[in-house]
Design a protein around this motif. Structure first.
Motif, mmCIF file in Angstrom:
data_model
loop_
_atom_site.group_PDB
_atom_site.id
_atom_site.type_symbol
_atom_site.label_atom_id
_atom_site.label_comp_id
_atom_site.label_asym_id
_atom_site.label_seq_id
_atom_site.Cartn_x
_atom_site.Cartn_y
_atom_site.Cartn_z
ATOM 1 N N VAL A 152 39.545 15.360 42.709
ATOM 2 C CA VAL A 152 39.565 15.624 41.268
ATOM 3 C C VAL A 152 40.966 16.030 40.811
ATOM 4 C CG1 VAL A 152 38.664 17.105 39.418
ATOM 5 C CG2 VAL A 152 37.104 16.230 41.176
ATOM 6 N N TYR A 153 41.578 16.967 41.531
ATOM 7 C CA TYR A 153 42.899 17.446 41.123
ATOM 8 C C TYR A 153 43.940 16.323 41.177
ATOM 9 C CZ TYR A 153 47.313 19.863 40.847
ATOM 10 O OH TYR A 153 48.575 20.241 40.457
ATOM 11 N N CYS A 154 44.007 15.624 42.287
ATOM 12 C CA CYS A 154 45.028 14.575 42.425
ATOM 13 C C CYS A 154 44.843 13.474 41.388
ATOM 14 C CB CYS A 154 44.998 13.988 43.836
ATOM 15 S SG CYS A 154 45.624 15.102 45.103
ATOM 16 N N HIS A 155 43.606 13.073 41.150
ATOM 17 C CA HIS A 155 43.385 12.030 40.146
ATOM 18 C C HIS A 155 43.660 12.555 38.735
ATOM 19 C CE1 HIS A 155 40.827 9.799 43.246
ATOM 20 N NE2 HIS A 155 41.914 9.087 43.028
ATOM 21 N N GLY A 156 43.201 13.777 38.452
ATOM 22 C CA GLY A 156 43.420 14.339 37.123
ATOM 23 C C GLY A 156 44.880 14.621 36.828
ATOM 24 N N ARG A 157 45.604 15.093 37.812
ATOM 25 C CA ARG A 157 47.011 15.473 37.609
ATOM 26 C C ARG A 157 47.962 14.288 37.726
ATOM 27 N NH1 ARG A 157 51.446 17.435 36.362
ATOM 28 N NH2 ARG A 157 52.499 19.150 37.372
ATOM 29 N N TYR A 158 47.744 13.452 38.758
ATOM 30 C CA TYR A 158 48.699 12.396 39.058
ATOM 31 C C TYR A 158 48.139 10.974 38.917
ATOM 32 C CZ TYR A 158 50.893 16.421 41.289
ATOM 33 O OH TYR A 158 51.412 17.648 41.536
ATOM 34 N N GLY A 159 46.820 10.868 38.825
ATOM 35 C CA GLY A 159 46.205 9.539 38.781
ATOM 36 C C GLY A 159 46.113 8.900 40.149
ATOM 37 N N GLN A 160 46.454 9.650 41.177
ATOM 38 C CA GLN A 160 46.415 9.109 42.535
ATOM 39 C C GLN A 160 46.410 10.241 43.552
ATOM 40 O OE1 GLN A 160 51.180 8.221 42.121
ATOM 41 N NE2 GLN A 160 49.948 6.606 42.913
ATOM 42 N N THR A 161 45.778 9.968 44.671
ATOM 43 C CA THR A 161 45.816 10.879 45.810
ATOM 44 C C THR A 161 47.059 10.550 46.634
ATOM 45 O OG1 THR A 161 44.545 9.331 47.135
ATOM 46 C CG2 THR A 161 43.285 11.021 45.909
ATOM 47 N N ALA A 162 47.285 11.303 47.690
ATOM 48 C CA ALA A 162 48.426 11.022 48.576
ATOM 49 C C ALA A 162 48.308 9.614 49.163
ATOM 50 C CB ALA A 162 48.497 12.062 49.692
ATOM 51 N N GLY A 163 47.106 9.221 49.522
ATOM 52 C CA GLY A 163 46.895 7.880 50.068
ATOM 53 C C GLY A 163 47.211 6.790 49.056
ATOM 54 N N LYS A 164 46.756 6.962 47.837
ATOM 55 C CA LYS A 164 47.054 5.977 46.787
ATOM 56 C C LYS A 164 48.562 5.937 46.503
ATOM 57 C CE LYS A 164 42.605 5.899 44.370
ATOM 58 N NZ LYS A 164 41.814 6.876 45.149
ATOM 59 N N TYR A 165 49.197 7.102 46.513
ATOM 60 C CA TYR A 165 50.645 7.163 46.292
ATOM 61 C C TYR A 165 51.380 6.379 47.383
ATOM 62 C CZ TYR A 165 55.361 9.031 45.929
ATOM 63 O OH TYR A 165 56.721 9.148 45.824
ATOM 64 N N ALA A 166 50.969 6.599 48.633
ATOM 65 C CA ALA A 166 51.619 5.931 49.763
ATOM 66 C C ALA A 166 51.468 4.413 49.697
ATOM 67 C CB ALA A 166 51.055 6.460 51.085
ATOM 68 N N ILE A 167 50.344 3.957 49.188
ATOM 69 C CA ILE A 167 50.083 2.518 49.111
ATOM 70 C C ILE A 167 50.646 1.918 47.822
ATOM 71 C CG2 ILE A 167 48.210 0.792 49.064
ATOM 72 C CD1 ILE A 167 48.710 2.215 51.758
ATOM 73 N N GLY A 168 50.879 2.759 46.814
ATOM 74 C CA GLY A 168 51.432 2.264 45.555
ATOM 75 C C GLY A 168 50.370 1.792 44.584
ATOM 76 N N ILE A 169 49.254 2.525 44.562
ATOM 77 C CA ILE A 169 48.185 2.209 43.606
ATOM 78 C C ILE A 169 47.855 3.463 42.807
ATOM 79 C CG2 ILE A 169 47.266 0.295 44.963
ATOM 80 C CD1 ILE A 169 45.072 2.123 46.017
ATOM 81 N N ARG A 170 47.280 3.274 41.614
ATOM 82 C CA ARG A 170 46.973 4.405 40.735
ATOM 83 C C ARG A 170 45.709 4.117 39.942
ATOM 84 N NH1 ARG A 170 51.832 5.879 37.878
ATOM 85 N NH2 ARG A 170 52.067 7.457 39.479
ATOM 86 N N VAL A 171 44.980 5.182 39.636
ATOM 87 C CA VAL A 171 43.793 5.099 38.788
ATOM 88 C C VAL A 171 44.237 5.231 37.335
ATOM 89 C CG1 VAL A 171 41.538 6.099 38.261
ATOM 90 C CG2 VAL A 171 42.404 6.184 40.608
ATOM 91 N N LEU A 172 43.780 4.313 36.500
ATOM 92 C CA LEU A 172 44.097 4.338 35.074
ATOM 93 C C LEU A 172 42.833 4.161 34.251
ATOM 94 C CD1 LEU A 172 47.224 1.964 35.025
ATOM 95 C CD2 LEU A 172 47.233 4.470 34.920
#
Length: 177
Positions: free
Chosen positions: A54-74
């Motif tokens: 919840v925090y990672c998606h709410g704050r950044y739109g991505q978790t550490a895993g999504k950040y590492a892969i280069g994807i984001r929730v929008l």
């Protein structure tokens, strides 16, 4: 806008698993100290694992895993997701996990103290025997939910999971667009 593939999302989940793995191992170890510590550890683990999403998606739109892969929730319109959407994306996991947590705490409560201080492997076998049938069913429902979410990604034109459908979100590949 290019949608994240099933494989990108799976790899992101695996990376998140690696990020959280030390916490899980530590929590398994801490559970063995006493019944009260097992109750507390299960509650804290539930909060941290769900709070991370919840925090990672709410704050950044991505978790550490999504950040590492280069994807984001929008959002569907391409804007950053809201906190409400971050909660909605995790709502099924929180609900199912909360029911499973309740069942786990119930199982711990009926476990004899003498069996509790065995090693983690023997303690795990006893806990497995003590689990009520409804808890096993809820664990299976949670597993089916996960598989259905993966199938939804594979079948959806915009590669949206069930969590995305609930929250009206999508996951995009930041590297190709």
């Amino acid at each position: 806008m290019t949608y994240a593939t099933f494989w990108q999302r799976l790899l992101a989940v695996l990376i998140d698993g690696l990020v959280l793995f030390p916490l899980v191992i530590l929590s398994w170890w801490l559970e063995g100290f006493s019944k009260p510590s097992a109750y507390l550890v299960n509650l804290v683990r539930f909060v941290i694992l769900n709070g991370y999403q919840v925090y990672c998606h709410g704050r950044y739109g991505q978790t550490a895993g999504k950040y590492a892969i280069g994807i984001r929730v929008l959002q569907l319109n391409g804007e950053k997701i809201t906190w409400k959407q971050a909660w909605l994306r995790s709502s099924a996991d929180i609900l199912l996990g909360g029911i499973i947590l309740f069942g786990t705490l119930h199982t711990l409560s009926i476990m004899p103290i003498s069996d509790f201080y065995l090693g983690w492997y023997d303690r795990g076998k006893i806990i497995k025997q003590l689990k009520p049938d409804w808890l096993i069913i809820m664990i299976r429902i949670a597993q089916v939910w996960t598989v259905c979410g993966a199938v939804a990604i594979l079948l959806s034109k915009k590669r949206r999971s069930l969590d995305d459908l609930i929250a009206k979100t999508l996951v995009v590949d930041l590297q190709s667009g």
